[in-house]
Design a protein around this motif. Sequence first.
Motif, PDB file in Angstrom:
ATOM      1  N   ILE A   1       0.876  -1.149   0.006  1.00  0.00           N
ATOM      2  CA  ILE A   1       0.060   0.005  -0.061  1.00  0.00           C
ATOM      3  C   ILE A   1       1.030   1.384   0.135  1.00  0.00           C
ATOM      4  CG2 ILE A   1      -1.872   1.343   1.007  1.00  0.00           C
ATOM      5  CD1 ILE A   1      -2.722  -1.376   0.023  1.00  0.00           C
ATOM      6  N   ASP A   2       0.823   1.892  -1.052  1.00  0.00           N
ATOM      7  CA  ASP A   2       1.448   3.247  -1.128  1.00  0.00           C
ATOM      8  C   ASP A   2       1.063   4.500  -0.509  1.00  0.00           C
ATOM      9  OD1 ASP A   2       3.673   4.743  -2.117  1.00  0.00           O
ATOM     10  OD2 ASP A   2       3.263   4.705  -4.327  1.00  0.00           O
ATOM     11  N   ASP A   3       1.829   5.318  -0.095  1.00  0.00           N
ATOM     12  CA  ASP A   3       1.472   6.424   0.528  1.00  0.00           C
ATOM     13  C   ASP A   3       0.517   6.308   1.720  1.00  0.00           C
ATOM     14  OD1 ASP A   3       2.712   7.828  -1.634  1.00  0.00           O
ATOM     15  OD2 ASP A   3       0.815   8.193  -2.647  1.00  0.00           O
ATOM     16  N   PHE A   4       0.821   5.403   2.452  1.00  0.00           N
ATOM     17  CA  PHE A   4       0.040   4.991   3.517  1.00  0.00           C
ATOM     18  C   PHE A   4      -0.325   6.002   4.721  1.00  0.00           C
ATOM     19  CE2 PHE A   4      -1.083   2.808   7.805  1.00  0.00           C
ATOM     20  CZ  PHE A   4      -2.241   2.073   7.262  1.00  0.00           C
TER      21      PHE A   4
ATOM     22  N   ALA B   1       9.557   3.115   4.549  1.00  0.00           N
ATOM     23  CA  ALA B   1       9.714   4.442   4.797  1.00  0.00           C
ATOM     24  C   ALA B   1      10.195   5.460   3.595  1.00  0.00           C
ATOM     25  CB  ALA B   1      10.582   5.039   5.896  1.00  0.00           C
ATOM     26  N   GLU B   2       9.301   6.241   3.053  1.00  0.00           N
ATOM     27  CA  GLU B   2       9.792   7.106   1.764  1.00  0.00           C
ATOM     28  C   GLU B   2      10.408   8.299   2.124  1.00  0.00           C
ATOM     29  OE1 GLU B   2       6.130   6.085  -1.326  1.00  0.00           O
ATOM     30  OE2 GLU B   2       5.688   7.527   0.233  1.00  0.00           O
ATOM     31  N   GLY B   3      11.170   8.991   1.357  1.00  0.00           N
ATOM     32  CA  GLY B   3      11.485  10.354   1.435  1.00  0.00           C
ATOM     33  C   GLY B   3      12.663  10.588   2.905  1.00  0.00           C
TER      34      GLY B   3
END
Length: 297
Positions: A179-182, A236-238
């Motif tokens: 699931i992206d941008d959770f 974790a993104e970004g």
Amino acid sequence: KAKANGRSTYAFYSQELTSQACERVQLATSLRQALEQQQLVPYYQPIHDLKSGEIVGFEALARWQHPEQGLISPARFIPVAEETGLIAAIDRRILEQACRQTQAWLNEGRNLCFISVNISSRLFHRGELDIQVAKILARTGLPAHRLILEITESAVMEDAEGAMIQLDRLRKLGVSLAIDDFGTGYSSLQRLKRMNVHKLKLDQGFVKGLPHDAGNVAITRSVITLAHNLGLRVVAEGIELPEQAAFLLEHHCDLGQGYGFGRPQPAVNIVWQSTASMQYGQSAMAARPAVDRLPKR
Ligand code: C2E
Ligand code: MG
Ligand code: MG
Ligand code: MG
């Protein structure tokens, strides 16, 4: 006089609107050509295991190599692609190239676990996604368990029942689901459990404030705990700063990606670098050339 002013104002706006609409139509036309002329290519951003520091996979991110305008980012062409329905063809193209590249890396002996590819809501809800994915895997030779499909929370919520059926078929195929941008959508915890995905991607909006923003700290910790209790891994993104990476590691986040580790790059430019050689977690991470340009806090 006022009337005349009003009129010229109106004329001004309508002219502006027309030129905006015109630009969109032009963009849609050249996007269609771009697809035919193979100008849409994946860039690859490394995803690291936060504990070992090693690159374990990549996220494929679409770029448009425009012959005159240079590199165009998804923010500019994805909205038009969605409006025109071209997005499904773009996704399939990126998926196939990414699978082929990953199989090539594996053939070279690279120690890669997965490639992660974004799937638009349009393609996801079309029904035959599992069949198309199976064909692409067969053509490229990539084993199903090496592929992660990223679907946003909001795409799932558009038709939750249909989504459950499609997720089920994809799971049976053997691909992994993320699931992206959770945290930016509205899926209930009950639904999250039923979706039965493998990974959650913690949105970069939450990572941004770490470790100082108390709200983001609370959300990040809760998402990691929730995911682990449900048997899911967290990406974790970004991640841009060493202190963000250190916080995430300390709180048992599994995987991470971000400009601090590596920007999205064409396949040929990939540097196979562990975060250990970035002296990860220490301020020396800022000594890396790419990180030098990052804003200091
Ligand atoms: P996303 O899937 O959430 O991808 C993460 C975005 O964050 C990427 O932007 C990536 O370049 C950027 N990013 C990575 N690390 C950092 C960082 O440290 N700081 C900051 N500020 N940003 C970082 P990008 O490549 O511009 O893509 C934007 C969005 O466009 C993606 O968000 C995804 O939703 C969409 N997209 C990209 N490629 C595709 C595609 O092939 N198909 C579909 N359907 N959507 C795509
Ligand atoms: Mg993504
Ligand atoms: Mg994302
Ligand atoms: Mg995002």
